[in-house]
Every structure is written in structure tokens, then in C-alpha cells.
Motif scaffolding. Structure first.
Motif, PDB file in Angstrom:
ATOM      1  N   GLU A   1       0.820  -1.222   0.000  1.00 34.18           N
ATOM      2  CA  GLU A   1       0.000   0.000   0.000  1.00 34.18           C
ATOM      3  C   GLU A   1       0.860   1.282   0.000  1.00 34.18           C
ATOM      4  OE1 GLU A   1      -0.140  -2.502   2.152  1.00 34.18           O
ATOM      5  OE2 GLU A   1      -0.342  -1.828   4.247  1.00 34.18           O
ATOM      6  N   CYS A   2       2.168   1.138   0.164  1.00 29.64           N
ATOM      7  CA  CYS A   2       3.053   2.308   0.118  1.00 29.64           C
ATOM      8  C   CYS A   2       3.688   2.489  -1.260  1.00 29.64           C
ATOM      9  CB  CYS A   2       4.145   2.204   1.179  1.00 29.64           C
ATOM     10  SG  CYS A   2       3.504   2.328   2.847  1.00 29.64           S
ATOM     11  N   LEU A   3       3.269   1.684  -2.215  1.00 29.35           N
ATOM     12  CA  LEU A   3       3.793   1.795  -3.583  1.00 29.35           C
ATOM     13  C   LEU A   3       2.751   2.452  -4.478  1.00 29.35           C
ATOM     14  CD1 LEU A   3       5.462  -1.675  -4.248  1.00 29.35           C
ATOM     15  CD2 LEU A   3       6.636   0.535  -4.147  1.00 29.35           C
ATOM     16  N   ARG A   4       3.214   3.329  -5.347  1.00 32.44           N
ATOM     17  CA  ARG A   4       2.304   3.887  -6.356  1.00 32.44           C
ATOM     18  C   ARG A   4       3.044   3.831  -7.678  1.00 32.44           C
ATOM     19  NH1 ARG A   4      -0.052   9.639  -5.055  1.00 32.44           N
ATOM     20  NH2 ARG A   4       2.106  10.110  -5.591  1.00 32.44           N
ATOM     21  N   ASP A   5       2.553   3.031  -8.608  1.00 31.42           N
ATOM     22  CA  ASP A   5       3.211   2.817  -9.901  1.00 31.42           C
ATOM     23  C   ASP A   5       4.672   2.410  -9.715  1.00 31.42           C
ATOM     24  OD1 ASP A   5       0.808   3.639 -11.063  1.00 31.42           O
ATOM     25  OD2 ASP A   5       1.462   5.725 -11.115  1.00 31.42           O
ATOM     26  N   GLY A   6       4.939   1.594  -8.724  1.00 33.26           N
ATOM     27  CA  GLY A   6       6.291   1.084  -8.501  1.00 33.26           C
ATOM     28  C   GLY A   6       7.214   2.029  -7.766  1.00 33.26           C
ATOM     29  N   VAL A   7       6.721   3.248  -7.478  1.00 34.16           N
ATOM     30  CA  VAL A   7       7.539   4.228  -6.754  1.00 34.16           C
ATOM     31  C   VAL A   7       7.072   4.270  -5.296  1.00 34.16           C
ATOM     32  CG1 VAL A   7       8.187   6.678  -6.603  1.00 34.16           C
ATOM     33  CG2 VAL A   7       7.899   5.589  -8.846  1.00 34.16           C
ATOM     34  N   ILE A   8       8.023   4.321  -4.379  1.00 35.84           N
ATOM     35  CA  ILE A   8       7.660   4.364  -2.962  1.00 35.84           C
ATOM     36  C   ILE A   8       7.027   5.723  -2.648  1.00 35.84           C
ATOM     37  CG2 ILE A   8       8.535   4.233  -0.599  1.00 35.84           C
ATOM     38  CD1 ILE A   8      10.956   2.627  -1.829  1.00 35.84           C
ATOM     39  N   ASP A   9       5.851   5.690  -2.033  1.00 36.31           N
ATOM     40  CA  ASP A   9       5.117   6.911  -1.695  1.00 36.31           C
ATOM     41  C   ASP A   9       5.408   7.272  -0.236  1.00 36.31           C
ATOM     42  OD1 ASP A   9       3.328   8.885  -1.090  1.00 36.31           O
ATOM     43  OD2 ASP A   9       1.587   7.866  -1.954  1.00 36.31           O
ATOM     44  N   PHE A  10       6.251   8.271  -0.048  1.00 40.19           N
ATOM     45  CA  PHE A  10       6.676   8.604   1.313  1.00 40.19           C
ATOM     46  C   PHE A  10       5.599   9.312   2.136  1.00 40.19           C
ATOM     47  CE2 PHE A  10      10.893   7.106   2.308  1.00 40.19           C
ATOM     48  CZ  PHE A  10      11.269   6.577   1.091  1.00 40.19           C
ATOM     49  N   VAL A  11       4.556   9.783   1.495  1.00 42.61           N
ATOM     50  CA  VAL A  11       3.415  10.308   2.254  1.00 42.61           C
ATOM     51  C   VAL A  11       2.778   9.154   3.038  1.00 42.61           C
ATOM     52  CG1 VAL A  11       1.084  11.259   2.066  1.00 42.61           C
ATOM     53  CG2 VAL A  11       2.940  12.255   0.715  1.00 42.61           C
ATOM     54  N   LYS A  12       2.759   7.978   2.410  1.00 42.86           N
ATOM     55  CA  LYS A  12       2.177   6.808   3.080  1.00 42.86           C
ATOM     56  C   LYS A  12       3.164   6.139   4.044  1.00 42.86           C
ATOM     57  CE  LYS A  12      -1.455   5.881  -0.198  1.00 42.86           C
ATOM     58  NZ  LYS A  12      -1.641   5.262  -1.515  1.00 42.86           N
ATOM     59  N   VAL A  13       4.452   6.201   3.709  1.00 42.05           N
ATOM     60  CA  VAL A  13       5.465   5.591   4.585  1.00 42.05           C
ATOM     61  C   VAL A  13       5.488   6.291   5.944  1.00 42.05           C
ATOM     62  CG1 VAL A  13       7.959   5.244   4.915  1.00 42.05           C
ATOM     63  CG2 VAL A  13       6.909   4.750   2.678  1.00 42.05           C
ATOM     64  N   GLN A  14       5.308   7.639   5.920  1.00 44.38           N
ATOM     65  CA  GLN A  14       5.342   8.450   7.154  1.00 44.38           C
ATOM     66  C   GLN A  14       6.587   8.209   8.001  1.00 44.38           C
ATOM     67  OE1 GLN A  14       1.140   7.801   8.873  1.00 44.38           O
ATOM     68  NE2 GLN A  14       1.540  10.001   8.919  1.00 44.38           N
ATOM     69  N   PRO A  15       7.753   8.481   7.420  1.00 48.48           N
ATOM     70  CA  PRO A  15       8.984   8.236   8.176  1.00 48.48           C
ATOM     71  C   PRO A  15       9.111   9.184   9.380  1.00 48.48           C
ATOM     72  CG  PRO A  15       9.456   9.511   6.200  1.00 48.48           C
ATOM     73  CD  PRO A  15       8.000   9.102   6.112  1.00 48.48           C
TER      74      PRO A  15
END
Lengths: 183, 183
Positions: free
Chosen positions: A141-155
Motif C-alpha cells: 500500500e506504500c507503492l504507487r506505480d512502482g515508486v515508494i510513496d513517502f506520504v504513506k510511509v510516514q517516516p
């Protein structure tokens, strides 16, 4: 005016990570924000020599780097407060393993890397382990079109004011916004 | 579900920096976000071998790390788009020097470190220069009670989605919020 602060690391923020290793057959984790990327294929972790996790890294030549989300900030901070010498941290998280069998990764963290030590830089106070990335795992669920979505990762970002910070918003395109100055 | 991404660096965000060196007596700058901290007293910069800046670092054994603010994002990006082999970047910024005489620092950046190379890790594609921090300089207005205020620094964060991101807000105390789990 510039103020000379002497020797002061100021390369912040850096992502707070949980570095994992297997010590005496049991997963252990240390909270480490002094990390870096090297040549796209390797990472460095700067680990005070007192850490119990270092014992496992030396023993197996492997470690994991896990990126905890904001929602795990208490557990993340806890791992930096308590040593594996005195407390069993193996049950804090669900561990999983990849291609290496000795690099315990944390299922609850959206991003995980399993690494093989290829180089160690020895400082008087710290072991710097440089690990080549063997594989990287990401929550679907943290991937969008194969790119890591850092909004979802919430580091959880670390700044040396002893606070954890959130990630802000994207505001410009890299390899692009500077083109305006090209002529 | 975990997705195996293969070898993928995911240790983001990292602070975008301008790494400076003196090449043929002239300041040159490269845009580098693959950086790290080691043992509080040293930094690593992962620099593709094609960079003109590397020539100066090898020649002098010194470099600077400058942290540009959001307001300099165009100039910062530009330094990553254009090589010092083809364009003179020495006049983009006002250079100043500290204890080392060969590490040009950028006055317009709120944070600057002058570094002496103590170790190089050779990757096929990159030189990883590890530099001990000789001194750190900070704009007076970015200090609060001797602590660097990153709200004022406004660092440009890099994520490998090819975008620059801002820093968010502090939300928890380090070495503290995890105490709740201690018993």
C-alpha cells in the motif's frame, strides 16, 4: 553573521531507522538515525560500540535497516532507550526474513532492507557498518506505480534537537526546477 | 503484503547538500543528497565519479558540505544539472573559507561544514568520501540557545521520487516518548 560551532554534525534531518541483527539466535534492534546512502546500492549505519546489535552484525556479517512509521514512534524510541543486554526486544515486533537468513526485518515497518556487510570503518566510539543492499521490501500500500510513496510511509525524521519530526510536502521537481538558470 | 523491490535504496528523505571543492583554484559545487553522518564527527558524501568536484577533493583532500535553504532550490538543482567542466559555478554564490584554505563554503547556505578526507570507499560508480568535520558554521539567526533551529534552516529534503520535499513539524521527544513502554 556566521557563528563557528566547532565540530558539530548538522546534517539533519535523517530518517530514524531500526537496525536489526540476530544475537545468539534472537532478533535485536537498535534505533539509529546516523545513516547514509552510498552509490545507490549500499547503506551505512553508524553504531556506538556499546550496542548489543553490533555483536550480531559482527557475528553474521548481516543486518537489516527498517524504516518505522510515525505510528511506531514509541516502540522506535524505546529501542534506543533499552539495551538488548537487559531487555528482550525480539517480541516487540513480528520478524521476517528474506534472502539472508540472519537479518531479521520488522513486518510492522513499511520499508525494510536486508544488507550484507562489505566494509567496516572503525571509529574510536563507533562501528560504521557499510552494507550492500541484498533486497528491499515495501508494504504494497506504500507503492504507487512502482515508486515508494513517502506520504504513506510516514517516516520519523530525527534532528539533533532531541526531537522527532514529520516529513513535509513536496514542493519542486528535482533535475528540473534549476533549468530556469541554465541560460 | 510485502513486495520485494530487489536492490533499491529507500533511506529517504535525506538532506540535499551542496558539496564544494576547489578545482584548479576555483570553487565548484555538486548537488549531493546521498550523504550520511558517522560517529558524530564525520560525514560521508557519495559522489558519482563523473563529478568535477571530485577532482578538487582528491587534489586537496578537503571539501565542504553546505545545506541550502528552500529559497535556494533553483540554484541547488542547477548545480546538479550542469557540470563544472562546462560551466563556471564559482560565481553562483559567495564563497568563504574557514580553517582549511581549500574547502569553499557557501555564505548563502545557513549551515556549512568544512571537512578533511580521512577515508575513501571506492565503489565502481562512486567515490565515497568520508570527511572529518573540522568546523561547522551556522547563520546566527538559525541558532536558538546554541541549538540549530531547523524551522529556520528550512532544509531541502530529497526523496527518490525525483522531488524536493520540505521538513514537517516536530511531534515527539527523542529518548523520552518510548519510556511509556519501559514497564
Amino acid at each position: 553573521m556566521k557563528v563557528d560551532l566547532g565540530v558539530r554534525d548538522c546534517l539533519y534531518p535523517l530518517p530514524t531507522t531500526l537496525v536489526g541483527s540476530l544475537v545468539d539466535g534472537k532478533p535485536n534492534y537498535a534505533t539509529i538515525a546516523h545513516v547514509g546512502i552510498m552509490a545507490y546500492v549500499a547503506v551505512s549505519v553508524s553504531m556506538g560500540k556499546m550496542h548489543h546489535t553490533n555483536v550480531g552484525i559482527r557475528e553474521n556479517g548481516t543486518f537489516s535497516v527498517n524504516i518505522p512509521p510515525v505510528g511506531l514512534v514509541k516502540e522506535t524510541d524505546y529501542c534506543g532507550l533499552v539495551s538488548g543486554r537487559h531487555a528482550d526486544k525480539s517480541t516487540l515486533f513480528e520478524a521476517f526474513y528474506g534472502k539472508l537468513e540472519t537479518a531479521p526485518m520488522i513486518r510492522e515497518c513499511p520499508l525494510n532492507m536486508e544488507c550484507r556487510v562489505i566494509h567496516t570503518v572503525d571509529f574510536p566510539t563507533h562501528d560504521i557498518f557499510i552494507g550492500e543492499i541484498v533486497s528491499t521490501y515495501c508494504d504494497e500500500e506504500c507503492l504507487r506505480d512502482g515508486v515508494i510513496d513517502f506520504v504513506k510511509v510516514q517516516p520519523v525524521l530525527f534532528v539533533n534537537d532531541r526531537r522527532y519530526w514529520g516529513l513535509g510536502e513536496p514542493f519542486a521537481e528535482a533535475w528540473s526546477v534549476g533549468k530556469a538558470l541554465k541560460e
